[in-house]
Enzyme design. Structure first.
Site, mmCIF file in Angstrom:
data_model
loop_
_atom_site.group_PDB
_atom_site.id
_atom_site.type_symbol
_atom_site.label_atom_id
_atom_site.label_comp_id
_atom_site.label_asym_id
_atom_site.label_seq_id
_atom_site.Cartn_x
_atom_site.Cartn_y
_atom_site.Cartn_z
ATOM 1 N N ASP A 74 -18.808 -17.902 -4.084
ATOM 2 C CA ASP A 74 -18.314 -19.202 -4.526
ATOM 3 C C ASP A 74 -19.100 -20.318 -3.847
ATOM 4 O O ASP A 74 -19.628 -20.125 -2.749
ATOM 5 C CB ASP A 74 -16.836 -19.367 -4.128
ATOM 6 N N PHE A 87 -25.514 -20.837 -0.300
ATOM 7 C CA PHE A 87 -25.621 -20.921 1.159
ATOM 8 C C PHE A 87 -26.110 -22.275 1.670
ATOM 9 O O PHE A 87 -26.069 -22.536 2.865
ATOM 10 C CB PHE A 87 -26.517 -19.807 1.731
ATOM 11 N N HIS A 197 -22.447 -9.092 4.746
ATOM 12 C CA HIS A 197 -22.533 -10.532 4.511
ATOM 13 C C HIS A 197 -22.782 -11.257 5.840
ATOM 14 O O HIS A 197 -22.317 -10.802 6.892
ATOM 15 C CB HIS A 197 -21.213 -11.020 3.893
#
Length: 232
Positions: A74, A87, A197
């Site tokens: 998102d 990012f 992640h």
């Protein structure tokens, strides 16, 4: 480029190869429904990124220039953070924790890399790093609020188009949601890099030490392409 449903691609994507690639997709029913949903959301709520920035990744990295795909989830949902690149945040905005960890890995992986005092990754996008989220909008301060509204179908098609139409692209998939997109990518044509992640919750479970940035440049150099200058 106006389709018969009334979505004008020219107003949201600058004249480049993406207009040709995406023209038919914008005419599909799920995109029409998504457009209606977003219109209502913007009328009743604050939505990030602002309208003009939703397709920044497409405007900064023309289709034929793509060398690397870094897949996010998102957009950031805080004030002034999201600007259409996964990012990345605007200059003047505090660097988010996941990007801080990306910078730490770069410092460890790329000789001479210095952690910058901002989080704007536009320089990467301009070198062929396609910074795409799986969902391109979000309601302010409500994470995941625009999931399952159509964006995932759109970005899945974008990933498949890159895989099918281009050669020797590096797909960077951090975390389980990104890794689930492997099925959309032709592993015989492209390099796929996966890890945990970079979020503080998971970075120590395999993101730190992954050396993805030097692996990307090694692959590009081997294929005869320019290496990415990661310093921003």
């Amino acid at each position: 480029m106006m389709n018969n449903q009334g979505i004008n691609i020219d107003k949201i994507i600058a004249p480049n190869s993406w207009q040709r690639v995406l023209g038919e997709i914008f005419a599909r029913d799920y995109m029409q429904n998504l457009a209606k949903f977003l219109k209502e959301e913007r009328e009743n709520h604050k939505v990030f990124p602002q309208k003009s920035d939703v397709f920044t990744a497409f405007n900064k990295t023309p289709f034929e220039n793509i060398r690397v795909v870094i897949l996010g989830q998102d957009p950031y949902h805080g004030l002034n953070q999201a600007h259409g690149l996964s990012f990345s945040v605007q200059k003047g905005v505090k660097t988010p924790p996941s990007l801080i960890n990306i910078y730490k890995e770069l410092e460890d992986d790329i000789k001479g890399f210095k952690i910058p005092d901002h989080g704007n990754l536009t320089k990467w996008a301009e070198q062929g790093v396609f910074l795409i989220n799986t969902v391109l909008t979000v309601r302010a301060h409500e994470a995941f609020s625009h999931r399952d509204k159509g964006w995932e179908s759109f970005t899945d098609e974008v990933i498949k188009l890159i895989s099918e139409c281009l050669d020797n692209v590096v797909f960077v998939l951090w975390g389980a949601p990104a890794k689930s997109k492997i099925k959309l990518i032709d592993e015989k044509k492209h390099l796929i890099l996966t890890s945990a992640h970079p979020s503080p919750l998971s970075a120590y479970r395999g993101f730190f030490g992954c050396k993805h940035f030097s692996k990307i440049n090694g692959f590009l150099k081997n294929k005869g392409y320019a290496e990415i200058d990661w310093q921003v």
